[in-house]
Design an enzyme around this catalytic site. Structure first.
Site, PDB file in Angstrom:
ATOM      1  N   HIS A 164       0.817  -1.227   0.000  1.00  0.00           N
ATOM      2  CA  HIS A 164       0.000   0.000   0.000  1.00  0.00           C
ATOM      3  C   HIS A 164       0.848   1.274   0.000  1.00  0.00           C
ATOM      4  CE1 HIS A 164      -3.622  -2.284   0.418  1.00  0.00           C
ATOM      5  NE2 HIS A 164      -3.295  -2.787   1.595  1.00  0.00           N
ATOM      6  N   ASP A 198      -2.832 -10.449  -2.562  1.00  0.00           N
ATOM      7  CA  ASP A 198      -3.417 -10.008  -1.292  1.00  0.00           C
ATOM      8  C   ASP A 198      -4.898  -9.674  -1.551  1.00  0.00           C
ATOM      9  OD1 ASP A 198      -2.232  -8.609   1.518  1.00  0.00           O
ATOM     10  OD2 ASP A 198      -4.064  -7.674   0.771  1.00  0.00           O
ATOM     11  N   ASP A 288      -4.686 -12.815   3.372  1.00  0.00           N
ATOM     12  CA  ASP A 288      -5.937 -12.312   3.939  1.00  0.00           C
ATOM     13  C   ASP A 288      -7.125 -12.660   3.033  1.00  0.00           C
ATOM     14  OD1 ASP A 288      -4.840 -10.523   2.122  1.00  0.00           O
ATOM     15  OD2 ASP A 288      -4.757  -8.839   3.533  1.00  0.00           O
TER      16      ASP A 288
HETATM   17  N1  Q9C Z   1     -10.847  -3.157  10.303  1.00  0.00           N
HETATM   18  C1  Q9C Z   1      -2.559  -5.294   4.169  1.00  0.00           C
HETATM   19  O1  Q9C Z   1      -3.190  -6.337   4.105  1.00  0.00           O
HETATM   20  N2  Q9C Z   1      -7.891  -1.334   7.260  1.00  0.00           N
HETATM   21  N3  Q9C Z   1      -3.112  -4.158   4.652  1.00  0.00           N
HETATM   22  C2  Q9C Z   1      -8.955  -2.280   7.166  1.00  0.00           C
HETATM   23  C3  Q9C Z   1     -10.209  -3.375   9.015  1.00  0.00           C
HETATM   24  C4  Q9C Z   1      -6.773  -1.422   6.403  1.00  0.00           C
HETATM   25  C5  Q9C Z   1      -4.477  -4.132   5.066  1.00  0.00           C
HETATM   26  C6  Q9C Z   1      -9.973  -2.086   8.252  1.00  0.00           C
HETATM   27  C7  Q9C Z   1      -6.362  -2.778   5.913  1.00  0.00           C
HETATM   28  C8  Q9C Z   1      -4.951  -2.769   5.376  1.00  0.00           C
HETATM   29  C9  Q9C Z   1      -1.126  -5.253   3.805  1.00  0.00           C
HETATM   30 ZN    ZN Z   2      -4.243  -7.146   2.602  1.00  0.00          ZN
END
Ligand code: Q9C
Ligand code: ZN
Length: 347
Positions: A164, A198, A288
């Site tokens: 990101h 991802d 994920d």
């Molecule tokens: N409660 C990666 O998998 N926020 N980043 C989501 C969840 C951000 C994930 C809210 C998720 C970022 C590398």
């Molecule tokens: Zn992710």
């Protein structure tokens, strides 16, 4: 490597990096990008005699500056001078130093200005962030170097993740874009494809190669109208200028299972990868997409990672695997190992 074990690079700082709780918009929750994630993967790989765990050197600041702005590094360096227990949790996001007439210039050496370089509230800084991010980036560089020197497959146990992070901003638990750093290292001599599996769109990686015809960026993820990072990852985003056509976004909805995922991979992703005729693949590997993941809403099972790995492995490309997300700590290591076993069998 003198043996045929798969080289897997780790850095000790990832066993010691503990992001502060995440603000969801209504409450503070324990941060999902937990320190135990690295241990889960480390233990699974350590128990496997097909893998050689190797400690990587941290990346240098000069390495990071190949893909990131100096100000971003200054923000991290500023945080690294904080006292223990202090953190940077931006709540004010001015959208660039010139957001409005009369605003003063944002200063990367002021912790309270960090919001100028940050795009969400889930990505805290503290005194340990810079060393963890440099350690993580070092893993990606070491794995890329191994593949450049002839390894068919290498894995980077990157924590914190990276996909990101853009040239000038951090967010989504990411500070330095590890996959982009690996692709950048390989680019001078080769055509590079980056495949991001991802569950979230790799907005940072996409942005870094947006106009670059030498790097193909392909991502499969939950549709950004309903999932982080919201502002990027739509199928209409295809790159610009000479890079038009070397970005591909494939989206699916919550509930996507292994069968559907493999169908998308075979019908929309693999043919585009083949047509680009890359010399090398960088695989941004998030887990994920796992059915039990506490954040992602796809429904892959552990055996699906083996299958996905095989299908990607059949491309026959030298491959650098860069760890991204995946928040089911207990099963993260076995999911990573399943993907790696599939990649090796397919290759
Ligand atoms: N409660 C990666 O998998 N926020 N980043 C989501 C969840 C951000 C994930 C809210 C998720 C970022 C590398
Ligand atoms: Zn992710």
């Amino acid at each position: 490597m003198t043996d045929d074990r798969l080289p897997a690079y780790f850095h000790p700082a990832e066993r010691d990096f503990r992001p502060a709780p995440e603000w969801t918009g209504t409450e503070l929750v324990p941060h999902p990008e937990r320190v135990e994630r690295a241990a889960s993967i480390h233990h699974a790989l350590e128990a496997c005699d097909r893998v050689a765990l190797i400690e990587a050197e941290p990346a240098s600041e000069a390495d990071v500056l190949r893909i990131h702005d100096a100000d971003l590094l200054t923000v991290y360096r500023t945080a690294s001078a904080l006292a223990a227990g202090q953190g940077v949790h931006p709540t004010c996001f001015p959208r660039g130093a010139a957001a409005a007439p009369g605003h003063s210039r944002a200063d990367p050496s002021k912790p309270l200005h960090a919001g100028n370089w940050c795009f969400d509230t889930g990505t805290p800084l503290d005194r340990t962030t810079l060393s963890a991010a440099l350690g993580s980036a070092g893993c990606a560089l070491a794995a890329a170097a191994a593949v450049r020197e002839g390894e068919p497959l290498a894995y980077a146990l990157c924590r914190p993740p990276g996909h990101h992070a853009t040239r000038g901003s951090y967010g989504g638990y990411c500070y330095v874009n590890n996959a982009a750093l690996a692709a950048r290292m390989l680019r001078p001599r080769r055509r590079v494809a980056v495949l991001d599996i991802d569950v979230h769109h790799g907005n940072g990686t996409q942005s870094l190669f947006w106009r670059d015809p030498r790097v193909l960026f392909v991502s499969i993820h939950e549709h950004p109208d309903r999932c982080f990072p919201y502002f990027a990852g739509h199928p209409s985003e295809v790159g610009e200028g000479r890079g038009r056509g070397t970005t591909l976004n494939v989206t699916e909805e919550a509930g996507c299972d292994g069968a559907r995922y493999v169908q998308l991979l075979e019908s929309q992703v693999i043919p585009v990868l083949r047509a680009f005729r890359p010399d090398v693949l960088v695989l941004s590997a998030g887990f994920d997409t796992y059915a039990l993941d506490p954040i992602g809403r796809f429904a892959l099972q552990t055996h699906d990672y083996l299958d996905v790995g095989r299908r990607i492995g059949r491309l026959g490309l030298p491959t650098v695997v860069v760890q991204e997300g995946g928040y089911h700590v207990e099963h993260l290591g076995r999911n990573a190992l399943a993907l790696l076993d599939g990649l090796r069998v397919g290759a």
